[in-house]
Write an enzyme that holds these catalytic residues in place. Structure first.
Site, short mmCIF file in Angstrom:
data_model
loop_
_atom_site.label_atom_id
_atom_site.label_comp_id
_atom_site.label_asym_id
_atom_site.label_seq_id
_atom_site.Cartn_x
_atom_site.Cartn_y
_atom_site.Cartn_z
N ASP A 1 39.18 61.97 63.00
CA ASP A 1 39.38 62.94 61.94
C ASP A 1 38.62 62.49 60.70
OD1 ASP A 1 40.48 65.00 60.43
OD2 ASP A 1 42.42 64.03 60.15
N ASP B 1 42.65 71.97 60.07
CA ASP B 1 43.95 72.02 59.40
C ASP B 1 44.32 73.46 59.05
OD1 ASP B 1 43.99 69.30 59.67
OD2 ASP B 1 43.26 68.91 57.66
N GLU C 1 33.64 64.12 58.13
CA GLU C 1 32.55 64.95 57.57
C GLU C 1 31.48 64.15 56.82
OE1 GLU C 1 35.74 67.05 58.93
OE2 GLU C 1 35.88 65.65 57.24
#
Length: 881
Positions: A453, A580, A456
């Site tokens: 997770d 999310d 980015e």
């Protein structure tokens, strides 16, 4: 409300629009204020983005003229030179370019425009290996032509003479850190792809901007850039479909509008113009052709298709164990238990917190494994900048991103953090060591899969993040910092002297500066690559490294790795969860089109949304509907946040009933969808698809994004209205059968309304001409499911024929000792099986049920799966109707 369609993030549980106005507020306990502030991404004030005013108008730019045009049997080359005075609209025009067009296969054309000295950044081959091939131009379905001055090029479909891509009428701009290219399009085109986004599957074509810049996008809003970058589009026309991939990882705005005629315009912060044209002609052909560039998706383990449970907020290993026990007590199958970052010591990766002691964790995992269940935890990329092994090992190896000779500091869950540089040649060894040590099967946490997770990469520190130790919500004005890096000629790593922080052209990044809440873009990776150019690759490079580390600790076994950030080729390493999301009916609906992007267009098939929603509190009816819909996602997981209602399916009896029924059906169909995934790994045929993929000549299907095909033969049409038991869905002109009643439904190319769909049900129809292999019974685990015999559902077409396939293997090994690829055929009363039979199994086919215009008839069969056979069903014993 208007504010709800703007981009929003969170502070605690107050939703803020772009202008800072409150939308919804709830009171947080003081004990979780810091926690919630982090989870909702620390949204704070900064100067809003704006598009910088160029020195000159783009329309005044001179474009280029071509010379030394050389057309060969295999393609076309030309030299391009600036056709007038530089316009320097967002930087410095490059005076000399190269144009190369290559006919690589009969359906793939490669066109690249790059700088003469090859200094401009190109996506490295070790990230996305380039497909090769060369054919004679006469054998291609496509044709490329150029106009000398002003330079333009066109790509045409030979058979119809249709122009698929044309830059005529719009001058190419190619500068040191900006380029623009525009192609004309037919009026009101049907365009798909250009992700990641949650906009309609058929993207808008007027005043639409799709920004590609990976970001931590809480609540996966519409009209916003999200976690991944996939600059490929599919254009569907009346007679054929084609695809266009821009293989470029820089930030970009793709504008689709009608200014001066319908067109699509790339506005890109750097890199080269590297285009692949895919001829189709069917949409499934385009998907297959794209898989030759993106690489084929990786095959997932059989168990990964089971039901998964997670929650951010499980407070101890004992609570996790209790959840597992509660599933068993409620008689709801649970395949895999997950733990979010709660298990860590103060959110530091590769650590265990006091309430998750090693002894307890090993007992949990051992108990799961004893019951043929599995365990997965999260690992983030950011490593706490603290004196502990994971940080010290990375520091000693020199694998963290650096700024001015020191480790670059950001701020993520554990506080101040360092970020691994996935370009570094020692990072794989570092990551392998941490996995081997912490996830040791003998004395560590023996995970079965991995969740990555925040890649980015996400950074809670708001730009300019001048003091990450204390300043996690800075609002300073964006500063201009110039890179002094110089690259060697021909290095393809980027031109020197660029403004890598504040380029003149500012893409519409939803959170402003391209360095905001991520790693600053002037950081230089190992090998000389700038974060400015490679930002969109970070998650996929972590994915590749993490998959390799999972393979190193369990050689020979397929790993399940689920990531958040993706780029072209990510599916060849990992799956993706859709981020999310919010516990809301609109996001339940949106999940369908979000899902189809990845499976059908981007070749990332192991995908699913958080069932019942992640942020906020779900409702009983929403959770029931979502639990049923999720049974038709490839990746099926329930997951939500603390300070919201618990949503494990056993919390409500109605949801528990929906889960039992949905999982029962999913597990009985597991081999059918496993076969479809295997096919996608072989040739790129999507395991899920929108209606227009299957009915490309029916224009009524073009904009449908709330129905989809599960595998090649099952049409899923979920109820999509809040708290409703009514659904209106479209049936193309074809023969279908209700999966549950087995009754024939003749589609007429019109909509049908079903007004009595209980919350535990979902309309599913078998396409006529299909044979569905299903397990006779479900079970509590996928291991037990594999011991059940098969039955065949034969859904005949108008000619009384049907066919289907079944792939069998051991479900776990990277290299199989033997596999079976089986084909079933039915032809007016005769049922047969043929294929290859390398996988040894004790199960067989116990029955065959034939569906037609009259009532379905079930026959006893009792055949094996180890060799050819054929029967006249009229000679078989009837065992049911």
């Amino acid at each position: 409300m208007d504010t709800l369609v703007t981009t929003f993030d969170y502070i605690g549980q107050t939703w803020l629009s772009n202008n800072g106005s409150s939308i919804v507020t709830s009171v947080m306990p003081a004990s979780v204020t810091l926690f919630q502030t982090s989870i909702f991404f620390l949204w704070s004030c900064f100067l809003p983005w704006s598009i910088s005013v160029p020195l000159k108008r783009a329309a005044d730019c001179p474009g280029y003229k071509a010379s030394n045009i050389n057309q060969t049997n295999g393609g076309l080359t030309a030299d391009l030179s600036l056709a007038g005075s530089p316009c320097n609209v967002y930087g410095q025009d490059l005076p000399d370019l190269k144009f190369v067009a290559e006919y690589q296969t009969d359906s793939r054309l490669h066109v690249i425009i790059y700088d003469k000295d090859e200094d401009v950044y190109q996506v490295p081959e070790f990230v996305v290996p380039r497909p090769t091939g060369s054919i004679n131009a006469d054998d291609s379905l496509l044709e490329v032509s150029v106009v000398e001055e002003p330079f333009s090029f066109e790509v045409t479909r030979k058979s119809s003479k249709e122009v698929l891509f044309s830059t005529k009428g719009s001058e190419i701009i190619f500068e040191n850190q900006y380029w623009r290219l525009r192609t004309s399009l037919p009026d009101n085109p049907s365009l798909y792809g250009l992700g990641e986004h949650t906009d309609p599957l058929r993207v808008p074509t007027s005043d639409y901007v799709r920004t590609l810049w990976a970001r931590d996008a809480g609540a996966v809003p519409e009209n916003s850039n999200l976690y991944g970058s996939h600059p490929v589009y599919y254009e569907h026309r009346a007679n054929a479909t084609h695809g266009v991939l821009l293989l470029n990882s820089n930030g970009m705005d793709i504008k689709i509008n009608t200014d001066g005629g319908q067109g699509l315009e790339y506005n890109v912060l750097g890199g080269v113009i590297d285009l692949y044209f895919l001829a189709g002609p069917s949409p499934i052909d385009v998907a297959r052709e794209y898989s030759e560039i993106s690489l084929k998706p990786v095959m997932m383990p059989y168990w990964s298709f089971g039901f998964h449970q997670c929650r951010f907020g499980y407070s101890s290993v004992d609570e996790v164990a209790a959840v597992v026990a509660n599933f068993s007590a409620a008689n709801i199958p649970l395949e895999t238990m997950w733990t979010d970052i709660d298990y860590m010591d103060s959110y530091k990766v590769f650590t265990l917190g006091a309430k998750f002691p090693l002894e307890g964790m090993r007992t949990l995992v051992n108990n799961l494994h004893a019951n043929d269940q599995h365990y997965i935890v999260m690992v983030d990329p950011a490593v706490a900048y603290q004196d502990y092994p994971a940080f010290n090992n990375g520091k000693d190896a020199g694998i963290f991103l650096q700024q001015n000779g020191s480790i670059y500091k950001g701020r993520v869950w554990p506080g101040v953090t360092a970020f691994p540089d996935w370009f570094h040649d020692k990072t794989q060894g570092y990551w392998d060591n941490e996995f081997e040590t912490f996830f040791s099967a003998s004395d560590g946490v023996d995970i079965d899969g991995l969740w990555i997770d925040m890649n980015e990469p996400s950074n809670f520190c708001v730009w300019p993040c001048s003091n990450p130790e204390t300043d996690s919500a800075s609002s300073d004005i964006v500063q201009t910092l110039l890179s002094k890096r110089q690259g060697a000629s021909g290095s393809k790593i980027g031109l020197p002297g660029r403004n890598l922080i504040d380029p003149a052209y500012q893409i519409r990044n939803a959170i402003g500066s391209i360095s905001n809440k991520t790693a600053r873009t002037d950081l230089i990776h190992y090998g000389g690559y700038a974060e400015y150019d490679t930002h969109n690759l970070y998650g996929t490079m972590m994915s590749k490294t993490s998959r390799n580390s999972m393979l190193a600790r369990r050689p020979g076994r397929r790993p399940l790795v689920i990531t958040r950030s993706t780029y072209v080729g990510a599916g060849s390493y990992v799956g993706h969860w859709l981020g999310d999301n919010v516990s809301a009916w609109d996001q339940y609906r949106i999940s369908i089109r979000h899902l189809l992007q990845f499976v059908s267009f981007f070749q990332v098939p192991m995908v699913g949304a958080d069932v019942c929603g992640f942020l906020g509190s779900t409702t009983e009816t929403l959770c029931a509907r979502w639990t049923v819909l999720g049974a038709f996602y490839p990746f099926y997981r329930n997951h939500n946040v603390p300070d919201s209602v618990p949503q494990e399916p056993y919390r409500w009896e109605s949801v528990a009933a929906a889960a039992r029924k949905a999982i029962d059906l999913r597990y009985r169909l597991l081999d059918y969808i496993y076969t479809a995934m295997h096919q996608q790994t072989i040739d790129g045929t999507p395991m899920l698809s929108p209606l227009w993929f299957q009915y490309p000549t029916d224009p009524s299907t073009n904009a449908i994004d709330t129905q989809f095909f599960y595998g090649p033969s099952l049409l899923v049409s979920p109820v999509t209205d809040a708290d409703s038991t009514t659904v209106t869905f479209y049936l193309p002109s074809d023969i279908f059968y209700d999966l549950f009643t087995l009754k024939q439904v003749v589609g007429t190319g019109s909509s049908i309304t079903n007004s009595s769909v209980p919350f535990a049900d979902i309309p599913v129809h078998i396409r006529g001409g299909s044979i569905i292999p299903a397990r006779v019974n479900s079970a509590n685990t996928t291991t037990a499911v594999r011991k059940e015999d098969f039955e065949l559902l034969v859904a005949t077409d108008k000619d009384g024929k049907a066919s289907g396939s079944l792939y069998l293997d051991d479900g776990d090994s990277l290299v199989q000792a033997g596999t079976s690829d089986i084909e079933f055929q039915y032809d007016n009363g005769k049922i047969s099986m043929d294929g290859t039979f390398g996988y040894k199994t004790d199960v067989g086919v116990s029955s065959v049920t034939v569906l037609g215009s009259e009532s379905a008839v079930k026959y006893e069969l009792n055949e094996g799966l180890d060799g050819q056979w054929e029967h006249d069903v009229g000679s078989l014993k009837v065992v049911g109707l």
